[in-house]
Design an enzyme around this catalytic site. Structure first.
Site, PDB file in Angstrom:
ATOM      1  CE  LYS A 160      -4.142   1.297   2.304  1.00 21.47           C
ATOM      2  NZ  LYS A 160      -4.956   1.697   1.181  1.00 21.47           N
TER       3      LYS A 160
HETATM    4  N1  PMP Z   1      -7.955  -1.750  -3.062  1.00 18.76           N
HETATM    5  C1  PMP Z   1      -7.299  -0.590  -2.890  1.00 18.76           C
HETATM    6  C2  PMP Z   1      -6.541  -0.026  -4.023  1.00 18.76           C
HETATM    7  C3  PMP Z   1      -7.347   0.071  -1.658  1.00 18.76           C
HETATM    8  O1  PMP Z   1      -6.700   1.231  -1.482  1.00 18.76           O
HETATM    9  C4  PMP Z   1      -8.099  -0.483  -0.607  1.00 18.76           C
HETATM   10  C5  PMP Z   1      -8.170   0.221   0.721  1.00 18.76           C
HETATM   11  N2  PMP Z   1      -7.096  -0.119   1.539  1.00 18.76           N
HETATM   12  C6  PMP Z   1      -8.771  -1.697  -0.827  1.00 18.76           C
HETATM   13  C7  PMP Z   1      -8.672  -2.302  -2.069  1.00 18.76           C
HETATM   14  C8  PMP Z   1      -9.563  -2.344   0.261  1.00 18.76           C
HETATM   15  O2  PMP Z   1      -8.710  -2.810   1.271  1.00 18.76           O
HETATM   16  P1  PMP Z   1      -9.182  -2.907   2.786  1.00 18.76           P
HETATM   17  O3  PMP Z   1     -10.454  -3.632   2.788  1.00 18.76           O
HETATM   18  O4  PMP Z   1      -8.087  -3.659   3.452  1.00 18.76           O
HETATM   19  O5  PMP Z   1      -9.327  -1.521   3.285  1.00 18.76           O
END
Ligand code: PMP
Length: 308
Positions: A160
């Site tokens: 991320k």
């Molecule tokens: N895809 C992307 C590109 C994201 O930024 C996020 C948010 N973190 C998600 C999917 C969903 O991830 P999560 O459920 O862990 O927040």
């Protein structure tokens, strides 16, 4: 600051500082080259007080993002978990979004970030549903982006990293400029990937599905939560690729993410999704709502209570 109410404290490099003092220099290395990894977590109110949802999993992903980028944070999993809980407790709020960020700080320029010291910060603030308060039940209007989702041969999508979100921002801005609420991004093979900050699920003939990790998505923690709900509730589920036209002809479609929660997609490129009824989505939304608010014994294992 628009949209963000200042709270009291922010954790910076191991200590709690006043909200207004949590500042960095304009020549901060990570600001120039995007060498930063971050994490978004939510804390919800429960009958036993505020609880952070799936805190260890989020901190683990944060550490893995750092590892992929050869970043040494200098804090352990447990130290970061405690710091997140401390930030929430110190700010005395019951529900919030928690943001962790690690970045190359001030002192060196040039493209090798390993010469710079890494700073770590943790802040929290009150943040409503990312796609709007009506996104859970009325749903949002989405469009297929002309921007292709970044490919893991160029950028590690499982990390991320702040840099990945330039691609997301281009898609988001294009969607908003076109009168939509959110973008849907395809991968370089033209198959469904994800939203700019959310994973995507669809339902067709009562079967729930979402693209596999190999489609070039961030493996969301909300996505994992929904997959476990589907297994537990006996909803048929597959990880499979979807084409653009399969999105248009699905019965139900939704975004899933920490910031967005579970947000229905009612329209894609002007085509209404299904007949407007979302029975499977509604069931998953109820399970999610119960789990995050501590109303489900079965999923209490996912809550880290914040002692005040
Ligand atoms: N895809 C992307 C590109 C994201 O930024 C996020 C948010 N973190 C998600 C999917 C969903 O991830 P999560 O459920 O862990 O927040």
């Amino acid at each position: 600051m628009k949209d963000m109410r200042a709270l009291s404290k922010i954790w910076m490099d191991g200590r709690l500082v006043n909200w207004d003092d949590a500042k960095i220099h304009v020549l901060t290395h990570g600001l120039h080259y995007g060498y930063a990894v971050f994490e978004g977590i939510r804390c919800f109110d429960t009958p036993k007080g505020p609880a952070v949802f799936r805190l260890p999993e989020h901190v683990e992903r944060f550490l893995n993002s750092a590892k992929i980028y050869r970043m040494d944070l200098g804090y352990s999993q447990k130290e970061l978990e405690k710091a997140c809980a401390d930030v929430v407790a110190q700010n005395g709020i019951r529900e919030c979004y928690i943001r962790l960020i690690a970045f190359s700080s001030y002192g060196e320029m040039g493209l090798n970030p390993l010469k710079s010291k890494i700073s770590v910060a943790i802040a929290c603030w009150e943040w409503g549903a990312y796609l709007g308060k009506d996104s859970a039940d009325k749903g949002v209007k989405a469009t297929i982006s002309s921007w292709v989702r970044i490919d893991s041969r160029s950028m590690p999508i499982q990390a991320k990293s702040a840099a990945n979100y330039a691609n997301s921002a281009l898609a988001k801005m294009e969607a908003v400029a076109g009168g939509y609420d959110e973008a849907i991004m395809l991968n370089s093979s033209g198959m469904l990937a994800e939203g700019p900050g959310e994973n995507i699920f669809k339902v067709k003939d009562s079967i729930l599905s979402t693209p596999p990790a190999s489609s070039g998505i961030l493996r969301g923690i909300t996505r994992d939560t929904i997959i476990q709900f589907a297994n537990d509730a006996g909803i048929r589920f597959f990880r499979n690729d979807a084409t653009r036209e399969e999105l248009y002809t699905s019965d139900e479609l939704f975004f899933a993410g920490t910031a967005a929660g579970i947000a229905r997609i009612r329209e894609v490129d002007g085509r209404q999704i299904g007949n407007g009824k979302y029975p499977i989505t509604a069931k998953l939304q109820k399970m999610y709502d119960d789990a995050i608010h501590g109303r489900s014994k079965r999923y209490e294992k996912w809550l880290s209570y914040v002692s005040r």
